[in-house]
Scaffold this motif. Structure first.
Motif, PDB file in Angstrom:
ATOM      1  N   UNK A   1      53.844  77.379  40.347  1.00 27.69           N
ATOM      2  CA  UNK A   1      52.858  76.658  41.158  1.00 27.69           C
ATOM      3  C   UNK A   1      53.267  76.587  42.623  1.00 27.69           C
ATOM      4  N   UNK A   2      54.528  76.270  42.871  1.00 29.17           N
ATOM      5  CA  UNK A   2      54.987  76.136  44.254  1.00 29.17           C
ATOM      6  C   UNK A   2      54.885  77.468  44.999  1.00 29.17           C
ATOM      7  N   UNK A   3      55.343  78.524  44.384  1.00 23.53           N
ATOM      8  CA  UNK A   3      55.400  79.807  45.072  1.00 23.53           C
ATOM      9  C   UNK A   3      54.030  80.490  45.125  1.00 23.53           C
ATOM     10  N   UNK A   4      53.160  80.167  44.175  1.00 25.82           N
ATOM     11  CA  UNK A   4      51.810  80.733  44.233  1.00 25.82           C
ATOM     12  C   UNK A   4      51.061  80.197  45.446  1.00 25.82           C
ATOM     13  N   UNK A   5      51.239  78.919  45.734  1.00 24.01           N
ATOM     14  CA  UNK A   5      50.601  78.340  46.924  1.00 24.01           C
ATOM     15  C   UNK A   5      51.155  79.005  48.187  1.00 24.01           C
TER      16      UNK A   5
ATOM     17  N   UNK B   1      43.641  84.158  38.803  1.00 25.81           N
ATOM     18  CA  UNK B   1      44.725  84.713  37.999  1.00 25.81           C
ATOM     19  C   UNK B   1      45.081  83.662  36.949  1.00 25.81           C
ATOM     20  N   UNK B   2      44.910  84.024  35.694  1.00 23.90           N
ATOM     21  CA  UNK B   2      45.190  83.107  34.587  1.00 23.90           C
ATOM     22  C   UNK B   2      46.510  83.495  33.939  1.00 23.90           C
TER      23      UNK B   2
ATOM     24  N   UNK C   1      50.498  87.321  44.020  1.00 22.12           N
ATOM     25  CA  UNK C   1      50.647  86.451  42.848  1.00 22.12           C
ATOM     26  C   UNK C   1      51.117  87.267  41.637  1.00 22.12           C
ATOM     27  N   UNK C   2      50.542  88.439  41.448  1.00 20.89           N
ATOM     28  CA  UNK C   2      50.960  89.284  40.325  1.00 20.89           C
ATOM     29  C   UNK C   2      52.420  89.711  40.489  1.00 20.89           C
ATOM     30  N   UNK C   3      52.818  89.995  41.726  1.00 22.45           N
ATOM     31  CA  UNK C   3      54.224  90.327  41.973  1.00 22.45           C
ATOM     32  C   UNK C   3      55.120  89.142  41.651  1.00 22.45           C
TER      33      UNK C   3
ATOM     34  N   UNK D   1      55.622  87.763  30.810  1.00 24.07           N
ATOM     35  CA  UNK D   1      55.080  88.905  30.085  1.00 24.07           C
ATOM     36  C   UNK D   1      53.717  89.296  30.672  1.00 24.07           C
ATOM     37  N   UNK D   2      53.543  90.543  31.088  1.00 26.33           N
ATOM     38  CA  UNK D   2      52.248  90.970  31.651  1.00 26.33           C
ATOM     39  C   UNK D   2      51.073  90.736  30.714  1.00 26.33           C
TER      40      UNK D   2
END
Length: 241
Positions: A132-136, A118-119, A73-75, A83-84
């Protein structure tokens, strides 16, 4: 952005008939009113919470699965050029799971539940769908509804309050005129701006009702209503004949 006003109930307080002089000790003539104001704006930022939870017989396996998913997810946030500073991964939470063995009259350890969130604060709402799509797809299994907001919240609330004060003054002027008096200076004034419920993004309607949504389908946002209410008391001046 649009501006709208709504009338609130008003109350008139008159101590003397119009045209009469105030006697010593008589209470001042005044009019008490309420006013409201509203400002409508589109949200320009979203706060997203992505949760990862794993249940495994061993703590090490559960922690490893969660850590790998969070790293993906961070990647993803880096790939989307977020922005980190706007990305925060919470601490790992661990909860052992037990079952009750009636025969032995004791608890039996089944395994462990490990979770982490992860917020992400998005300043570009075009990224909401892809995130949202790619995090799932990356393994996120808990997704809360995005919380939408405006970066101009304070300014919009102040605009709503200014509209509410103007609305209150107009209400007072109408009552004063109807009572045959003249509106004087404001005696007391208080008010507050309300926090609007955040609209929730929803998937845009497809051209065909039975069509399957494409990957990274677009989302639509509703408008946000910033409202304020004030209560005011004005002096009433005697109109000389």
């Amino acid at each position: 952005m649009t501006l709208r006003n709504a009338w609130f109930a008003t109350a008139l307080v008159l101590a003397l008939a119009p045209g009469a002089a105030l006697a010593a000790g008589d209470p001042p003539r005044s009019v008490s009113v309420s006013g409201s104001g509203e400002v409508t704006a589109e949200p320009d930022l979203a706060r997203v919470t992505l949760g990862v939870e794993a249940r495994k017989p061993t703590l090490a396996d559960a922690r490893t699965e969660v850590a790998r998913t969070v790293e993906r997810v961070l990647a993803l946030t880096r790939e989307l050029r977020i922005d980190p500073k706007l990305v925060n991964a919470t601490r790992v939470q661990v909860q052992p799971e037990y079952s009750w063995n009636d025969k032995d009259r004791k608890r039996v350890l089944l395994g462990y539940v490990v979770s982490r969130q992860v917020q992400v604060e998005l300043r570009d709402l075009e990224q909401l769908g892809p995130l949202l799509e790619r995090a799932v797809d990356a393994g996120v299994n808990q997704v809360n509804d995005p919380v939408l907001d405006s970066s101009q919240r304070k300014s919009l609330e102040r605009q709503a309050m200014a509209r509410a004060v103007e609305d209150a003054r107009l209400n007072a002027e109408v009552l004063a005129l109807a009572a045959g008096a003249k509106l004087g200076p404001v005696r007391t004034l208080n008010g507050s701006a309300s926090t609007p419920p955040m609209p929730v993004y929803r998937r845009a309607a497809m051209a065909m009702a039975d069509a399957a949504p494409p990957p990274e389908a677009p989302y639509e946002a509703g408008e946000m209503n910033f409202s304020a209410v004030v209560n005011a008391e004005y002096d009433l001046l005697v109109v000389s004949d």
